[in-house]
Design an enzyme around this catalytic site. Structure first.
Site, PDB file in Angstrom:
ATOM      1  N   GLY A   1      63.339  19.308  -2.998  1.00  0.00           N
ATOM      2  CA  GLY A   1      62.773  18.042  -3.417  1.00  0.00           C
ATOM      3  C   GLY A   1      62.593  17.082  -2.272  1.00  0.00           C
TER       4      GLY A   1
ATOM      5  CE  LYS B   1      68.434  15.404  -4.756  1.00  0.00           C
ATOM      6  NZ  LYS B   1      67.924  14.335  -5.655  1.00  0.00           N
TER       7      LYS B   1
ATOM      8  CG  ASP C   1      60.471  10.121  -9.038  1.00  0.00           C
ATOM      9  OD1 ASP C   1      59.240  10.092  -9.220  1.00  0.00           O
ATOM     10  OD2 ASP C   1      61.008  10.869  -8.213  1.00  0.00           O
TER      11      ASP C   1
ATOM     12  CB  ILE D   1      67.508  27.052  -7.867  1.00  0.00           C
ATOM     13  CG1 ILE D   1      68.441  25.855  -7.769  1.00  0.00           C
ATOM     14  CG2 ILE D   1      68.285  28.339  -7.994  1.00  0.00           C
ATOM     15  CD1 ILE D   1      69.353  25.683  -8.982  1.00  0.00           C
ATOM     16  N   GLY D   2      65.500  25.155  -5.659  1.00  0.00           N
ATOM     17  CA  GLY D   2      64.553  24.059  -5.644  1.00  0.00           C
ATOM     18  C   GLY D   2      64.634  23.246  -4.378  1.00  0.00           C
TER      19      GLY D   2
ATOM     20  N   GLY E   1      66.222  16.601  -0.496  1.00  0.00           N
ATOM     21  CA  GLY E   1      67.159  17.671  -0.199  1.00  0.00           C
ATOM     22  C   GLY E   1      66.814  18.981  -0.861  1.00  0.00           C
TER      23      GLY E   1
END
Length: 877
Positions: free
Chosen positions: A575, A594, A709, A572-573, A578
């Site tokens: 970055g 993650k 961030d 689902i993502g 990871g």
């Protein structure tokens, strides 16, 4: 409900409570002009409350609670000037409370809890309802402040405001309510210190104080010991209470329930806690308490539930705890307790729900006294240093549903006596030194849903019945001599015991060569297994992270199963450090995993940083970390992962930049494809959510935390579209030694420029320290991006033109030229001017937060205050 009421015109009391009535309340009810009391509570009535109820001019008592009534409270109730008892709780009523109700001075009982009512409570309620004794607004959608005028209703005894959205300080002048018995304000957004405790010492009849899950911050005052002796319940969990537990608390000898869970209390538990002889439940989990568990605990002979998990208690478990012979729950996990488990404690046969000492430093053998826990449902002794054989007496715990002995040094065989545990659903004896064959009775336990036998010395054939038919429910890896089983377990076939004769010398020579080669291959395999086992032992032990919580550390195998082998379908993502996977827990819930790319420089540091920060903080607008994994994968490689709450609506990035191909690589990509558009008020609400999280990090946390961030891809949206700030991989924690903040390594005062291009404040590029004002710069840019739909990294922005200046020159008259067109779509011309004013107001805040010099930037408290003002002004038409 019957509708023929024409023959009941002289009826004065209609009591049909608990009569299994169904259907709607007939409109003809209004014809009962002489009716004084109407009781229809605890039935199955549906529909709305009829407007004709306003015709019952003599009605003084109305009880409709616990039905399925819907719609709004009829405004015709205002005609009932003699109404004194209103009981509408536990329905599905919506809308606002008719204002006239607050002017009916005779009302002494107003119960409307557990509905879906909204709006605010008028500030004059205590003046216009002076006769109030009972006030129940529990579990609705009310907002605003709790009116200080409540103290003018001097006879008020019961205040139920829990589970709403009230904010502001605690009510003033509480001490004037001398008759007060119960005050329940749990699960709101109240911000104050704990000085109200001193005010409550004047309430001589007080029994219950419940203020869990708010934003209260400060020391628990010593005046708590001056509360009335009638106080039986004090519940103040999930706030930010720090300091120590005052010894004066021992004065409350009638206290039966004390909950201070999830605060920031430190120091030792005072020995005077043993003076609370009537205490039934004691919850002190999730703090920073230390020292030994006081032996005076043994004086609490009526104690039913005792929770101390996630603290830093050390020393031995006091023998005196065995005096608490009415315990049904004991939770001492995640501390630093040592020594052996006292036999008297194991002999507490009353414990029936949970007995957990997991994640401590307990040693010695497990006494056969454990068999005394005959009523126990869950026993967890994992992550300790226990040794010796598993006592057969555990077989006497006939109702045991979950048994976890993992990560100890138990040896010997799995005792046959466990076959008597017919209700066993989960068994984990992994990471011990167990030997022998897998007992066949494990395949006969029909309720067994999870079995972990990994990392032992088991041998022989794996059964092919029962739980062993489900590879996702069984773990047997790292047992060198197991064979057989279903194909999915990837075990070698079991060799036959019969051998074929060697007929010729030639065959004999070939066999000898093969045997020699096999010997060398076996030695090589044994060396590889030894190396991996050494590495596994090094990496799977509980990491002592530098924060107050220690997680239970799920295994690699559990995550492998939950994510279908880290399937691409569940990605689902992606970055910086990871990949994020959607995973399904054994209970059927969803989490986000993650998985760190440890080959990327800084990934391990990011892992520790997120654990350090998210493990020690909590806020409704922060993504919650639910567990961690630090182990090795099936190939012997280091493996680190973080488990978060699953955010159903993905990232803010995906919502404000829809359909852009460049977004594919952004972290937390929305898995359901192109999402709907966000309206202006939705964006404003999310901006407030983000600011609330930053305020918590900067103003509430001690020491302060700098996120480092902030950007749209690090803001996730839950199923209610509430903004949650996540990804604390670059977070820094403040230190007095380094002004406002320090790098997570604590080794250097220099801060490497980290963060995301476009959001990093200018001063970081010049080697300046990380400050909270750096987050404000990032927040300002994020706010401008939310309303313009323009990234700060677009090619348009170069030389001296950046997103900050782009917006600044458009203020205030040209903001509609730069606003995201998705916001304007569908709005009428009449609303455009109102929208322009709102957009301009928010953009001004974004510009003020993203000024070039840190000292010129708006701080988070002021930004949040201004955003709330804008929301209040433009939020409703």
């Amino acid at each position: 409900m019957p509708t023929n009421l024409s023959q009941c015109s002289n009826l004065e009391i209609l009591n049909l409570i608990d009569n299994q009535l169904v259907g709607k309340i007939p409109n003809e009810l209004g014809s009962l002009s002489k009716l004084q009391a109407l009781g229809l509570a605890r039935n199955s009535l549906v529909g709305s409350i009829p407007q004709s109820i306003g015709n019952l001019s003599q009605l003084y008592k109305l009880s409709l609670m616990k039905n399925g009534l819907q719609g709004e409270i009829p405004r015709t109730l205002s005609k009932l000037h003699g109404l004194s008892f209103v009981q509408l709780a536990d329905n599905q009523l919506t809308g606002e409370i008719p204002p006239t109700i607050f002017n009916m001075s005779g009302i002494f009982y107003l119960g409307i809890g557990n509905n879906q009512l909204r709006g605010s409570i008028p500030p004059y309620i205590g003046n216009t309802l002076p006769s109030l004794l009972y006030l129940d607004f529990l579990s609705n959608l009310f907002t605003g402040v709790i009116p200080p005028s409540l103290s003018n209703a001097s006879g008020l005894q019961y205040i139920y405001y829990a589970s709403n959205n009230f904010h502001g300080p605690m009510p003033a002048n509480l001490g004037r309510l001398k008759a007060l018995r119960i005050i329940s304000l749990t699960s709101n957004e109240l911000r104050d210190d704990f000085s109200f405790i001193t005010l409550l010492t004047n309430c001589s009849r007080l029994k219950v104080i419940s203020i869990d899950h708010n934003f209260l911050k400060g020391l628990l005052p010593d005046s708590i010991g001056n509360l009335s002796n009638s106080v039986s319940v004090i519940s103040m969990s999930s706030n930010t209470m720090y300091g120590t537990i005052p010894p004066s608390i021992g004065n409350l000898f009638n206290l039966s329930y004390l909950d201070l869970t999830d605060n920031s209390l430190g120091g030792c538990v005072p020995s005077c806690i043993g003076a609370l002889h009537n205490l039934h439940e004691l919850y002190l989990s999730g703090n920073m308490l230390t020292g030994e568990i006081p032996s005076s605990i043994g004086n609490l002979t009526l104690l039913n539930r005792f929770y101390l998990l996630f603290n830093d208690f050390y020393g031995e478990i006091p023998q005196s705890l065995g005096n608490c012979r009415q315990l049904i729950e004991l939770e001492l996990s995640n501390n630093n307790l040592s020594g052996s488990i006292p036999g008297k404690v194991l002999g507490l046969y009353t414990i029936s729900i949970i007995f957990s000492l997991a994640h401590n430093q307990l040693s010695g053998s497990l006494s056969s006294q454990v068999g005394s826990l005959i009523n126990l449902g869950e026993l967890d002794l994992s992550y300790n240093k226990l040794m010796g054989p598993i006592p057969s007496s555990i077989g006497k715990c006939l109702v045991l549903g979950r048994l976890n002995l993992a990560f100890n040094s138990f040896h010997g065989e799995i005792p046959p006596a466990l076959s008597t545990l017919r209700g066993l659903q989960e068994l984990d004896v992994s990471h011990n030194n167990l030997s022998g064959e897998i007992p066949s009775f494990l395949a006969q336990l029909t309720e067994l849903k999870y079995l972990n036998l990994s990392s032992n010395k088991l041998e022989g054939e794996v059964p092919k019945q029962g739980v062993f038919l489900n590879a996702s429910a069984v773990s047997v890896f790292e047992n060198r001599n197991l064979c057989g089983g279903i194909v999915e377990l990837n075990l070698p076939s079991c060799k036959s015991n019969t051998s074929k004769p060697l007929w010729t010398n030639k065959v004999r020579v070939i066999a000898t060569v093969i045997a020699i080669l096999s010997y060398f291959i076996l030695c090589l395999c044994l060396f590889i297994l030894w190396y991996q086992r050494k590495k596994l032992k090094k990496n799977t032990s509980l990491i002592e992270f530098p924060f107050r919580h220690k997680f239970s550390m799920v295994s690699y195998e559990e995550l492998f199963r939950a994510s279908d082998g880290f399937s691409e379908i569940n990605v689902i993502g992606k970055g910086r450090y990871g990949t994020i996977y959607k995973a399904t827990t054994q209970e059927g819930g969803l989490v986000a995993i993650k998985v760190l790319n440890l080959g990327h420089i800084g990934a391990s540091k990011s892992f520790v940083s997120e654990c350090r920060t998210l493990g020690a903080i909590r806020h409704r607008n922060l993504v919650k970390i639910v567990n961690v994994c630090s182990s090795v994968d099936y190939h012997g490689n280091d493996f680190k992962a973080l488990l978060y709450e699953y955010m159903a609506n993905g990232s803010l990035e995906n919502w404000i930049h829809q359909g852009n191909e460049e977004d594919v690589e952004h972290e937390h990509e929305h898995e359901h494809g192109k999402p709907r558009h966000l309206g202006l008020m939705q964006r404003l609400d999310i901006a407030i959510d983000i600011a609330s999280a930053i305020e918590y990090l900067h103003e509430v946390c001690s020491p302060k935390i700098v996120h480092g961030d902030l950007k749209p891809s690090n803001v996730l949206l839950d199923n209610k579209m509430m903004g949650r700030v996540g990804d604390f991989g670059l977070a820094t924690i403040s230190s007095p030694m380094k002004k406002d903040a320090m790098d997570i390594d604590d080794n250097s005062s220099l801060v490497v420029v980290r963060g995301s291009i476009g959001y990093v404040p200018p001063e970081y590029g010049m080697g300046d320290m990380v400050f909270t004002q750096g987050d404000m710069y990032s927040y300002g840019i994020l706010l401008l991006e939310m309303l313009t739909g323009r990234r700060p990294t677009e090619e348009t922005f170069k030389d001296h033109l950046n997103l900050h200046n782009f917006v600044k020159v458009a203020l205030p008259d040209r903001v509609m030229e730069i606003v995201d067109s998705a916001i304007i779509n569908g709005e009428s011309e009449n609303d455009i001017e109102r929208m322009r004013e709102c957009v301009a107001s928010v953009l001004r805040i974004g510009v003020a937060c993203s000024m070039e010099l840190p000292q010129d930037r708006m701080d988070v408290a002021k930004a949040l205050k201004e955003l709330h003002k804008i929301r209040a002004r433009y939020g409703s038409k």
